[in-house]
Design a protein around this motif. Structure first.
Motif, short mmCIF file in Angstrom:
data_model
loop_
_atom_site.label_atom_id
_atom_site.label_comp_id
_atom_site.label_asym_id
_atom_site.label_seq_id
_atom_site.Cartn_x
_atom_site.Cartn_y
_atom_site.Cartn_z
N TYR A 1 0.43 -1.05 0.29
CA TYR A 1 -0.12 -0.23 0.40
C TYR A 1 0.67 1.05 0.13
O TYR A 1 2.03 1.11 0.84
N TYR B 1 0.06 5.41 -0.05
CA TYR B 1 -0.39 6.84 -0.36
C TYR B 1 -0.16 8.08 -0.11
O TYR B 1 0.96 8.84 -0.33
N TYR C 1 -1.28 11.85 1.21
CA TYR C 1 -1.92 12.55 2.55
C TYR C 1 -1.73 14.30 1.91
O TYR C 1 -0.66 14.61 1.99
N GLY D 1 -5.52 18.74 9.45
CA GLY D 1 -5.22 17.59 9.87
C GLY D 1 -4.64 17.06 8.30
O GLY D 1 -4.31 17.79 7.50
N LEU E 1 -6.66 12.58 2.76
CA LEU E 1 -6.28 11.20 2.55
C LEU E 1 -6.86 11.84 0.63
O LEU E 1 -7.71 11.56 0.42
N TYR F 1 -4.54 6.42 -2.50
CA TYR F 1 -3.88 5.49 -2.20
C TYR F 1 -4.18 4.27 -3.72
O TYR F 1 -4.78 3.87 -4.43
N GLY G 1 -0.85 -2.51 4.49
CA GLY G 1 -2.10 -2.24 5.26
C GLY G 1 -3.23 -2.84 6.32
O GLY G 1 -4.25 -2.71 6.45
N THR H 1 2.04 -0.17 10.82
CA THR H 1 2.62 0.87 10.94
C THR H 1 2.03 1.54 9.31
O THR H 1 3.09 1.38 8.42
N ARG I 1 -10.81 -1.28 14.24
CA ARG I 1 -9.74 -2.41 14.10
C ARG I 1 -8.57 -2.26 14.41
O ARG I 1 -8.31 -3.10 15.76
N GLN J 1 -3.29 4.17 14.81
CA GLN J 1 -2.27 4.54 15.45
C GLN J 1 -1.91 5.56 15.45
O GLN J 1 -2.82 7.00 15.67
N PHE K 1 0.88 9.43 16.11
CA PHE K 1 2.31 9.65 15.21
C PHE K 1 2.82 11.26 16.48
O PHE K 1 1.47 11.68 16.23
N GLN L 1 4.57 14.62 14.90
CA GLN L 1 5.47 15.64 13.93
C GLN L 1 6.10 16.49 15.00
O GLN L 1 5.14 17.23 15.36
N LEU M 1 6.90 13.04 10.55
CA LEU M 1 6.05 12.33 10.93
C LEU M 1 6.40 11.29 11.78
O LEU M 1 6.75 10.72 10.65
N ASN N 1 6.48 8.14 13.29
CA ASN N 1 5.57 6.63 14.52
C ASN N 1 5.94 6.21 15.82
O ASN N 1 7.09 6.07 16.25
N TYR O 1 1.09 1.27 17.23
CA TYR O 1 -0.03 0.69 16.33
C TYR O 1 -0.45 -0.31 17.84
O TYR O 1 0.31 -1.16 17.57
N PHE P 1 -1.02 13.38 15.70
CA PHE P 1 -2.07 12.60 15.52
C PHE P 1 -2.30 11.21 16.00
O PHE P 1 -0.58 10.29 16.00
N ALA Q 1 -10.97 -1.99 9.31
CA ALA Q 1 -10.85 -3.13 8.66
C ALA Q 1 -10.51 -2.85 7.07
O ALA Q 1 -9.63 -3.81 6.79
N ALA R 1 -7.57 -0.44 4.31
CA ALA R 1 -5.92 -0.10 5.01
C ALA R 1 -6.69 1.33 4.61
O ALA R 1 -5.16 2.10 4.35
N LYS R 2 -7.08 2.05 4.76
CA LYS R 2 -7.10 3.16 4.86
C LYS R 2 -7.94 3.91 6.26
O LYS R 2 -9.10 3.10 6.88
N LEU R 3 -6.91 4.86 6.23
CA LEU R 3 -7.01 5.74 7.49
C LEU R 3 -7.65 6.28 7.98
O LEU R 3 -7.42 7.86 6.60
N PHE S 1 -7.19 10.27 9.98
CA PHE S 1 -6.46 10.87 10.94
C PHE S 1 -7.55 11.78 11.53
O PHE S 1 -8.79 12.44 11.30
N GLY S 2 -7.09 12.69 13.17
CA GLY S 2 -8.05 13.28 14.14
C GLY S 2 -6.95 14.18 13.34
O GLY S 2 -6.16 14.17 13.16
N GLY S 3 -7.69 15.16 14.15
CA GLY S 3 -6.92 16.68 14.28
C GLY S 3 -6.23 17.16 14.68
O GLY S 3 -5.00 18.38 14.19
#
Lengths: 111, 108
Positions: free
Chosen positions: A31, A33, A35, A42, A45, A48, A96, A99, B30, B33, B35, B37, B43, B45, B48, B86, B92, B94-96, B98-100
């Motif tokens: 995967y 992406y 952004y 924030g 996306l 991807y 996917g 992390t 599911r 994560q 992060f 900045q 960014l 990690n 997770y 963040f 479930a 692969a698309k995350l 994000f919070g603000g």
């Protein structure tokens, strides 16, 4: 350590210009992406991909195209850049199921 | 769509103190994560989690998927902890989302 490399790091273009942002990952991740990060919003996306030749639409895709040419390379294309696309762009990769690893970012200014 | 709400939006700590950051989710997630900045914009990690608690040095994170929230605890804050934190979660796919973000300032 996972590696995601973005180029260029900074780019200035004019309204209506054509811009390509590049991203390469050497993590063997499926995967990748793109952004954008703007004050007050924030990270959002754009597009991807889960493999070479695949493209999935993100949350803010308007005005952007993307292409995944190989497992390693993912490009973001702005064919008619507008000032509203001035932003900090991040590329990321992941399996996917784990992390997300980010590149260092590309700062784009559209005048 | 899926929503990830982070609080507080900004936080100021004196060196050596600690606090907790929180993310609430409006749908079942599911995994989460976290992060950081940093001042250069990179960014990094932190964690997770698909469940439970993880700890790394002065940081500890918990994910409660049943009650739809995650926390990040910082103890003994140092100047280099300043930055924006963040959380991001997926449900479930692969698309995350994000919070603000929480902008943390650590003061001497």
């Amino acid at each position: 350590e996972a590696a995601v490399t973005q180029s260029p790091r900074n780019k200035v273009t004019v309204t209506g210009g054509n811009v390509t942002l590049s991203c390469r990952q050497t993590n063997s991740h499926n995967y990748m992406y793109w952004y954008r990060q703007d004050t007050g919003h924030g990270l959002r996306l754009i597009h991807y991909s889960y493999g070479a030749g695949n493209l999935q639409i993100g949350d803010v895709p308007d005005g952007y195209k993307a292409t995944r040419t190989t497992q390693e390379d993912f490009f973001l294309l702005l064919e008619l850049a507008s000032p509203s696309q001035t932003s900090l762009y991040f590329c990321a990769s992941s399996t996917g199921q784990n992390t997300l690893y980010f590149g260092a970012g590309t700062r784009l200014s559209v005048l | 769509g899926d929503q990830v709400e982070q609080s507080p939006s900004a936080l100021s700590l004196h060196e050596g103190t600690g606090s907790a950051l929180r993310c609430n989710f409006t749908t079942t997630m599911r995994a989460v994560q976290w992060f950081q900045q940093n001042s250069r914009g990179s960014l990094i990690n932190l964690f997770y989690l698909a469940s439970g608690t993880k700890e790394n040095g002065r940081l500890k994170s918990t994910f409660n998927s049943k009650e739809s929230y995650s926390t990040l605890h910082i103890r003994d804050a140092q100047l280099e902890d300043s930055g924006t934190y963040f959380c991001a979660a997926d449900n479930a796919g692969a698309k995350l989302t994000f919070g603000g973000g929480t902008r943390l300032t650590v003061r001497p």
